[in-house]
Design an enzyme around this catalytic site. Sequence first.
Site, PDB file in Angstrom:
ATOM      1  N   LYS A 115       0.823  -1.217   0.000  1.00  0.00           N
ATOM      2  CA  LYS A 115       0.000   0.000   0.000  1.00  0.00           C
ATOM      3  C   LYS A 115       0.847   1.253   0.000  1.00  0.00           C
ATOM      4  O   LYS A 115       0.450   2.271  -0.559  1.00  0.00           O
ATOM      5  CB  LYS A 115      -0.978  -0.002   1.181  1.00  0.00           C
ATOM      6  CG  LYS A 115      -2.085  -1.021   0.994  1.00  0.00           C
ATOM      7  CD  LYS A 115      -3.426  -0.593   1.514  1.00  0.00           C
ATOM      8  CE  LYS A 115      -4.476  -1.583   1.035  1.00  0.00           C
ATOM      9  NZ  LYS A 115      -5.784  -1.402   1.613  1.00  0.00           N
ATOM     10  N   LYS A 197      -3.815  -9.999  -6.305  1.00  0.00           N
ATOM     11  CA  LYS A 197      -5.133 -10.325  -5.748  1.00  0.00           C
ATOM     12  C   LYS A 197      -6.211  -9.366  -6.274  1.00  0.00           C
ATOM     13  O   LYS A 197      -5.919  -8.207  -6.578  1.00  0.00           O
ATOM     14  CB  LYS A 197      -5.095 -10.340  -4.218  1.00  0.00           C
ATOM     15  CG  LYS A 197      -5.126  -9.003  -3.543  1.00  0.00           C
ATOM     16  CD  LYS A 197      -5.585  -9.133  -2.081  1.00  0.00           C
ATOM     17  CE  LYS A 197      -5.827  -7.727  -1.530  1.00  0.00           C
ATOM     18  NZ  LYS A 197      -6.639  -7.640  -0.359  1.00  0.00           N
ATOM     19  N   LYS A 200     -10.944  -4.306  -4.501  1.00  0.00           N
ATOM     20  CA  LYS A 200     -12.016  -3.371  -4.844  1.00  0.00           C
ATOM     21  C   LYS A 200     -11.485  -1.985  -5.141  1.00  0.00           C
ATOM     22  O   LYS A 200     -12.174  -1.168  -5.733  1.00  0.00           O
ATOM     23  CB  LYS A 200     -13.082  -3.339  -3.744  1.00  0.00           C
ATOM     24  CG  LYS A 200     -12.590  -2.910  -2.377  1.00  0.00           C
ATOM     25  CD  LYS A 200     -13.774  -2.806  -1.402  1.00  0.00           C
ATOM     26  CE  LYS A 200     -13.574  -3.615  -0.137  1.00  0.00           C
ATOM     27  NZ  LYS A 200     -12.487  -3.161   0.711  1.00  0.00           N
TER      28      LYS A 200
HETATM   29  P1  ATP Z   1      -8.767  -2.803  -0.576  1.00  0.00           P
HETATM   30  O1  ATP Z   1      -8.891  -3.251  -1.994  1.00  0.00           O
HETATM   31  O2  ATP Z   1      -9.534  -1.542  -0.285  1.00  0.00           O
HETATM   32  O3  ATP Z   1      -7.407  -2.822  -0.014  1.00  0.00           O
HETATM   33  P2  ATP Z   1      -9.619  -5.363   0.247  1.00  0.00           P
HETATM   34  O4  ATP Z   1     -10.803  -5.731  -0.553  1.00  0.00           O
HETATM   35  O5  ATP Z   1      -8.322  -5.940  -0.070  1.00  0.00           O
HETATM   36  O6  ATP Z   1      -9.550  -3.800   0.275  1.00  0.00           O
HETATM   37  P3  ATP Z   1     -10.992  -5.689   2.853  1.00  0.00           P
HETATM   38  O7  ATP Z   1     -12.266  -5.108   2.437  1.00  0.00           O
HETATM   39  O8  ATP Z   1     -10.527  -5.165   4.126  1.00  0.00           O
HETATM   40  O9  ATP Z   1      -9.792  -5.600   1.806  1.00  0.00           O
HETATM   41  O10 ATP Z   1     -11.117  -7.271   2.937  1.00  0.00           O
HETATM   42  C1  ATP Z   1     -12.133  -7.882   3.643  1.00  0.00           C
HETATM   43  C2  ATP Z   1     -11.918  -9.364   3.645  1.00  0.00           C
HETATM   44  O11 ATP Z   1     -11.872  -9.860   2.309  1.00  0.00           O
HETATM   45  C3  ATP Z   1     -10.602  -9.797   4.303  1.00  0.00           C
HETATM   46  O12 ATP Z   1     -10.848 -10.927   5.110  1.00  0.00           O
HETATM   47  C4  ATP Z   1      -9.723 -10.163   3.150  1.00  0.00           C
HETATM   48  O13 ATP Z   1      -8.789 -11.163   3.492  1.00  0.00           O
HETATM   49  C5  ATP Z   1     -10.709 -10.679   2.137  1.00  0.00           C
HETATM   50  N1  ATP Z   1     -10.217 -10.493   0.776  1.00  0.00           N
HETATM   51  C6  ATP Z   1      -9.913  -9.311   0.177  1.00  0.00           C
HETATM   52  N2  ATP Z   1      -9.505  -9.503  -1.094  1.00  0.00           N
HETATM   53  C7  ATP Z   1      -9.537 -10.850  -1.308  1.00  0.00           C
HETATM   54  C8  ATP Z   1      -9.240 -11.692  -2.432  1.00  0.00           C
HETATM   55  N3  ATP Z   1      -8.831 -11.189  -3.575  1.00  0.00           N
HETATM   56  N4  ATP Z   1      -9.406 -13.022  -2.299  1.00  0.00           N
HETATM   57  C9  ATP Z   1      -9.839 -13.551  -1.136  1.00  0.00           C
HETATM   58  N5  ATP Z   1     -10.144 -12.821  -0.047  1.00  0.00           N
HETATM   59  C10 ATP Z   1      -9.998 -11.486  -0.109  1.00  0.00           C
END
Ligand code: ATP
Length: 333
Positions: A115, A197, A200
């Site tokens: 990040k 990964k 969003k």
């Molecule tokens: P950002 O993109 O804003 O960094 P994010 O989507 O990575 O956010 P969170 O919204 O905090 O992160 O994630 C919520 C949950 O979703 C966490 O448990 C995280 O491990 C899971 N998660 C996020 N992205 C993935 C992915 N690509 N595959 C599986 N699990 C995910």
Amino acid sequence: MEEVKKRVLSMLQPTGTFTLGNYFGAIKNFIPLQDEYECVYAMADLHAITVRQEPAALRQNVMKSYALTLACGIDLEKSILFLQSQVHEHAELAWILNCYTQFGELSRMTQFKDKSAKHADNVNAGLFTYPVLMAADILLYQADYVPIGADQKQHLELTRNIAERFNTLYSPTFKVPDPLIPKTGARIMSLQEPTKKMSKSDPNVNSFVSLLDDTDTVIRKFKRAVTDSEACVRFAEGKDGINNLMGIYSCATGKTYEEIEKEFEGKGYGDFKLAVGEVVADTLKPIQEKYNQIITDKAYLEACFADNAMKAERIARKTVSKVMKKVGYIINK
Ligand code: ATP
Ligand code: LTN
């Protein structure tokens, strides 16, 4: 005597619309846990401001994320679902735990490295101490289990280390939690760069499927997904794009990789991508219908926020009081 249920805690950042990654990696797994455990879930809006947020957009994203989590099947008769910023114990305990966490430990966190590279113009102290706030979130509720995607495993290990350190320095204070990481879906990858990964906050909207994408959009995004030139649906090293699509298809249908390989034997990627798109769109439809009902009822959502913050605070306060006594603070009678 009534059996005391073990406790589960997890949070989601309201930084946009949840993706299939959030759903298969986390939210979907929250639902069945509600029957076996005492579940506490929240929107991590304090974490969200480690990256700059426009105030009106943040407010909207919190509303939308909360409604979407309910639409996915969180039942407020069984579980608590609250907003992190409404329970001040999170910020309080995070400060204390900051003083029991080493600079070196935080420097090793891969999410911080990723990040800070992505937001090089705003590498703020909050982004650096983010995992300490996450540790506070978990330890406040004395959680036994934390359902998360694989990307959060390192943060959970740090949480365990902080808890053990505090327990050793003083006396047993925190439950040391275990992660619950799903076997399939733990890491859903970007549809455009399948070694990264799915996220969003990715500026390329074709890289993720949001839970609110309509059927045509879902199908189009899968059609455009990056694959390889082998034209054979099989799970193998180096076939990141196809492996990812097989993972998504498996999460949505419950089929094993072997079953999927058999189903698409002799068929091309076009057929496979369409099948993945259709099954994902079918998974999303009932969630979207429920979401559309909930999001229009602002009064209901506000009542849920207030009621659930109160329930969460009752648990969190006990831990903070305990910690303050152990550290040596004077507490007014
Ligand atoms: P950002 O993109 O804003 O960094 P994010 O989507 O990575 O956010 P969170 O919204 O905090 O992160 O994630 C919520 C949950 O979703 C966490 O448990 C995280 O491990 C899971 N998660 C996020 N992205 C993935 C992915 N690509 N595959 C599986 N699990 C995910
Ligand atoms: N850091 C997590 C979100 C998060 C969380 C938590 C997850 C904040 N606090 C407590 C589990 C438990 C993320 O970025 N996905």
